[in-house]
Design a protein around this motif. Structure first.
Motif, PDB file in Angstrom:
ATOM      1  N   THR A   1      40.965  -9.161 -81.413  1.00 26.96           N
ATOM      2  CA  THR A   1      42.463  -9.325 -80.298  1.00 26.96           C
ATOM      3  C   THR A   1      42.332  -9.193 -78.939  1.00 26.96           C
ATOM      4  OG1 THR A   1      43.250  -7.027 -80.388  1.00 26.96           O
ATOM      5  CG2 THR A   1      44.463  -8.456 -81.888  1.00 26.96           C
ATOM      6  N   VAL A   2      41.023  -9.477 -78.454  1.00 25.11           N
ATOM      7  CA  VAL A   2      40.605  -9.680 -77.015  1.00 25.11           C
ATOM      8  C   VAL A   2      39.880 -10.914 -77.139  1.00 25.11           C
ATOM      9  CG1 VAL A   2      38.916  -9.190 -74.980  1.00 25.11           C
ATOM     10  CG2 VAL A   2      40.105  -7.562 -77.066  1.00 25.11           C
ATOM     11  N   TYR A   3      40.835 -11.843 -75.765  1.00 27.11           N
ATOM     12  CA  TYR A   3      40.403 -13.391 -76.159  1.00 27.11           C
ATOM     13  C   TYR A   3      39.194 -13.047 -74.885  1.00 27.11           C
ATOM     14  CZ  TYR A   3      43.158 -13.767 -80.064  1.00 27.11           C
ATOM     15  OH  TYR A   3      44.138 -12.283 -80.741  1.00 27.11           O
ATOM     16  N   ASP A   4      39.287 -12.586 -73.465  1.00 29.66           N
ATOM     17  CA  ASP A   4      38.220 -12.616 -72.782  1.00 29.66           C
ATOM     18  C   ASP A   4      37.066 -12.167 -72.779  1.00 29.66           C
ATOM     19  OD1 ASP A   4      38.165 -12.396 -69.699  1.00 29.66           O
ATOM     20  OD2 ASP A   4      37.166 -10.611 -69.959  1.00 29.66           O
ATOM     21  N   ALA A   5      36.378 -13.545 -72.814  1.00 26.85           N
ATOM     22  CA  ALA A   5      33.904 -13.523 -72.977  1.00 26.85           C
ATOM     23  C   ALA A   5      34.164 -12.329 -72.454  1.00 26.85           C
ATOM     24  CB  ALA A   5      34.095 -15.120 -72.431  1.00 26.85           C
ATOM     25  N   GLU A   6      34.321 -11.856 -70.962  1.00 22.68           N
ATOM     26  CA  GLU A   6      33.389 -10.564 -70.345  1.00 22.68           C
ATOM     27  C   GLU A   6      33.776  -9.850 -71.170  1.00 22.68           C
ATOM     28  OE1 GLU A   6      33.572  -8.859 -66.031  1.00 22.68           O
ATOM     29  OE2 GLU A   6      33.708 -10.861 -66.270  1.00 22.68           O
ATOM     30  N   GLU A   7      35.418  -8.907 -71.480  1.00 14.21           N
ATOM     31  CA  GLU A   7      35.517  -8.082 -72.480  1.00 14.21           C
ATOM     32  C   GLU A   7      34.750  -7.988 -73.593  1.00 14.21           C
ATOM     33  OE1 GLU A   7      39.273  -5.736 -72.595  1.00 14.21           O
ATOM     34  OE2 GLU A   7      39.809  -7.380 -71.479  1.00 14.21           O
TER      35      GLU A   7
ATOM     36  N   MET B   1      32.000  -5.262 -74.759  1.00 12.47           N
ATOM     37  CA  MET B   1      32.823  -4.547 -76.515  1.00 12.47           C
ATOM     38  C   MET B   1      30.458  -5.021 -77.529  1.00 12.47           C
ATOM     39  SD  MET B   1      35.783  -5.641 -77.411  1.00 12.47           S
ATOM     40  CE  MET B   1      37.499  -4.794 -76.112  1.00 12.47           C
ATOM     41  N   LEU B   2      30.334  -6.095 -76.856  1.00 16.81           N
ATOM     42  CA  LEU B   2      29.125  -5.961 -77.481  1.00 16.81           C
ATOM     43  C   LEU B   2      28.562  -5.603 -77.261  1.00 16.81           C
ATOM     44  CD1 LEU B   2      29.036 -10.144 -78.219  1.00 16.81           C
ATOM     45  CD2 LEU B   2      29.405  -8.642 -80.093  1.00 16.81           C
ATOM     46  N   LEU B   3      28.208  -5.209 -75.709  1.00 20.49           N
ATOM     47  CA  LEU B   3      26.840  -3.964 -75.199  1.00 20.49           C
ATOM     48  C   LEU B   3      26.818  -3.072 -76.216  1.00 20.49           C
ATOM     49  CD1 LEU B   3      26.627  -5.492 -71.536  1.00 20.49           C
ATOM     50  CD2 LEU B   3      25.143  -5.833 -72.931  1.00 20.49           C
ATOM     51  N   VAL B   4      28.473  -2.334 -76.029  1.00 21.42           N
ATOM     52  CA  VAL B   4      28.533  -1.397 -76.105  1.00 21.42           C
ATOM     53  C   VAL B   4      27.511  -1.261 -77.978  1.00 21.42           C
ATOM     54  CG1 VAL B   4      30.429   0.938 -77.272  1.00 21.42           C
ATOM     55  CG2 VAL B   4      29.852  -0.580 -74.832  1.00 21.42           C
ATOM     56  N   HIS B   5      28.079  -1.608 -78.829  1.00 19.32           N
ATOM     57  CA  HIS B   5      27.492  -2.033 -80.048  1.00 19.32           C
ATOM     58  C   HIS B   5      26.408  -2.310 -80.583  1.00 19.32           C
ATOM     59  CE1 HIS B   5      28.611  -2.881 -84.373  1.00 19.32           C
ATOM     60  NE2 HIS B   5      27.180  -3.590 -84.145  1.00 19.32           N
ATOM     61  N   GLY B   6      25.510  -3.162 -79.193  1.00 21.15           N
ATOM     62  CA  GLY B   6      24.366  -4.096 -79.551  1.00 21.15           C
ATOM     63  C   GLY B   6      23.182  -2.523 -78.648  1.00 21.15           C
ATOM     64  N   MET B   7      23.625  -1.495 -77.548  1.00 19.98           N
ATOM     65  CA  MET B   7      23.413  -0.500 -77.145  1.00 19.98           C
ATOM     66  C   MET B   7      22.942   1.303 -78.294  1.00 19.98           C
ATOM     67  SD  MET B   7      21.635  -0.474 -74.044  1.00 19.98           S
ATOM     68  CE  MET B   7      21.380   1.059 -74.082  1.00 19.98           C
ATOM     69  N   LEU B   8      24.094   1.470 -78.738  1.00 18.11           N
ATOM     70  CA  LEU B   8      24.285   1.615 -79.929  1.00 18.11           C
ATOM     71  C   LEU B   8      23.592   1.903 -81.306  1.00 18.11           C
ATOM     72  CD1 LEU B   8      27.890   2.899 -80.345  1.00 18.11           C
ATOM     73  CD2 LEU B   8      26.225   4.363 -79.393  1.00 18.11           C
ATOM     74  N   TYR B   9      22.949   0.783 -81.657  1.00 21.04           N
ATOM     75  CA  TYR B   9      21.891   0.132 -82.028  1.00 21.04           C
ATOM     76  C   TYR B   9      20.982   0.625 -81.163  1.00 21.04           C
ATOM     77  CZ  TYR B   9      23.702  -2.515 -85.750  1.00 21.04           C
ATOM     78  OH  TYR B   9      24.645  -2.933 -86.882  1.00 21.04           O
ATOM     79  N   LEU B  10      20.337   0.261 -80.446  1.00 21.75           N
ATOM     80  CA  LEU B  10      18.899   1.222 -79.588  1.00 21.75           C
ATOM     81  C   LEU B  10      18.889   2.103 -79.640  1.00 21.75           C
ATOM     82  CD1 LEU B  10      19.323  -2.409 -77.087  1.00 21.75           C
ATOM     83  CD2 LEU B  10      17.755  -2.239 -78.748  1.00 21.75           C
ATOM     84  N   VAL B  11      19.980   2.983 -80.033  1.00 23.20           N
ATOM     85  CA  VAL B  11      19.457   4.149 -79.622  1.00 23.20           C
ATOM     86  C   VAL B  11      20.190   4.866 -80.660  1.00 23.20           C
ATOM     87  CG1 VAL B  11      20.110   4.360 -77.270  1.00 23.20           C
ATOM     88  CG2 VAL B  11      21.693   5.210 -79.178  1.00 23.20           C
ATOM     89  N   GLY B  12      19.605   4.183 -82.699  1.00 26.67           N
ATOM     90  CA  GLY B  12      20.113   4.619 -83.706  1.00 26.67           C
ATOM     91  C   GLY B  12      20.684   4.822 -84.448  1.00 26.67           C
ATOM     92  N   TYR B  13      22.215   4.377 -83.656  1.00 27.50           N
ATOM     93  CA  TYR B  13      23.242   4.215 -85.359  1.00 27.50           C
ATOM     94  C   TYR B  13      23.368   3.079 -85.275  1.00 27.50           C
ATOM     95  CZ  TYR B  13      25.514   8.067 -82.142  1.00 27.50           C
ATOM     96  OH  TYR B  13      25.438   9.083 -81.542  1.00 27.50           O
ATOM     97  N   ASP B  14      23.468   3.178 -87.129  1.00 30.35           N
ATOM     98  CA  ASP B  14      23.554   1.758 -87.401  1.00 30.35           C
ATOM     99  C   ASP B  14      25.197   1.986 -88.179  1.00 30.35           C
ATOM    100  OD1 ASP B  14      22.889  -0.123 -88.944  1.00 30.35           O
ATOM    101  OD2 ASP B  14      20.802   0.518 -89.657  1.00 30.35           O
ATOM    102  N   HIS B  15      25.779   0.619 -89.152  1.00 30.95           N
ATOM    103  CA  HIS B  15      26.833   0.725 -89.784  1.00 30.95           C
ATOM    104  C   HIS B  15      26.254   0.195 -91.606  1.00 30.95           C
ATOM    105  CE1 HIS B  15      27.207  -3.033 -88.858  1.00 30.95           C
ATOM    106  NE2 HIS B  15      27.521  -2.842 -87.704  1.00 30.95           N
ATOM    107  N   ILE B  16      25.715   0.646 -92.523  1.00 31.57           N
ATOM    108  CA  ILE B  16      25.244  -0.096 -93.435  1.00 31.57           C
ATOM    109  C   ILE B  16      25.727   0.570 -94.506  1.00 31.57           C
ATOM    110  CG2 ILE B  16      23.220  -0.494 -95.158  1.00 31.57           C
ATOM    111  CD1 ILE B  16      21.017  -1.261 -92.755  1.00 31.57           C
ATOM    112  N   GLU B  17      25.785   2.449 -94.138  1.00 40.01           N
ATOM    113  CA  GLU B  17      26.090   3.187 -95.836  1.00 40.01           C
ATOM    114  C   GLU B  17      27.692   3.851 -95.034  1.00 40.01           C
ATOM    115  OE1 GLU B  17      24.457   3.841 -98.301  1.00 40.01           O
ATOM    116  OE2 GLU B  17      23.616   3.259 -98.193  1.00 40.01           O
ATOM    117  N   ASP B  18      28.726   3.990 -95.482  1.00 43.44           N
ATOM    118  CA  ASP B  18      29.777   4.158 -95.139  1.00 43.44           C
ATOM    119  C   ASP B  18      30.121   5.701 -94.129  1.00 43.44           C
ATOM    120  OD1 ASP B  18      30.890   3.078 -96.978  1.00 43.44           O
ATOM    121  OD2 ASP B  18      31.691   4.308 -98.313  1.00 43.44           O
TER     122      ASP B  18
END
Length: 129
Positions: free
Chosen positions: A78-84, A88-105
């Motif tokens: 529901t966010v249509y502002d590219a900067e916002e 959010m994508l940076l949060v998601h990407g940084m979590l990947y870089l420190v070992g988080y994933d979402h393959i398993e439940d």
């Protein structure tokens, strides 16, 4: 010089590196295509449901972002502002870089919970709405 994700252990807890070369102290790289994010914002805003445009993506990678109303994917729907969205994508990407994933439940639950915590912190600081 990089660790295998399976060897990292607990997400968010990085092991001490086994080398002493400052150039190797890197978690990895993230790339964001700002023009793509802007285009997705416009497409999602034009659809009846912000999630529909992402679910109908051209490839599986786009469809992976929408699997629930929680975390970054839920917040971005529901966010249509590219900067916002980029925040959010940076949060998601940084979590990947420190070992988080979402393959398993169970991994998904852990990652989405952490995403929500970081997103709330960014909201509290006024960086996102």
């Amino acid at each position: 010089p990089f660790q295998d994700v399976a060897e990292l252990g607990k997400p968010g807890v990085l092991a001490e590196p086994e080398f002493d070369i400052p150039d190797y102290y890197s978690l990895g790289d993230m790339m964001l295509d700002v023009n793509y994010v802007i285009r997705r914002c416009r497409e999602d805003q034009g659809s009846d449901d912000g999630v529909a445009a992402v679910e109908g993506g051209e490839n599986d990678a786009e469809a992976d972002y929408v699997d629930d109303d929680r975390g970054v994917s839920g917040a971005m729907s529901t966010v249509y502002d590219a900067e916002e969205r980029i925040h959010m994508l940076l949060v998601h990407g940084m979590l990947y870089l420190v070992g988080y994933d979402h393959i398993e439940d169970d991994e998904y639950e852990l990652m989405v919970t952490k995403e929500e915590q970081v997103l709330q912190l960014l909201r509290d600081k006024g960086h996102i709405k």
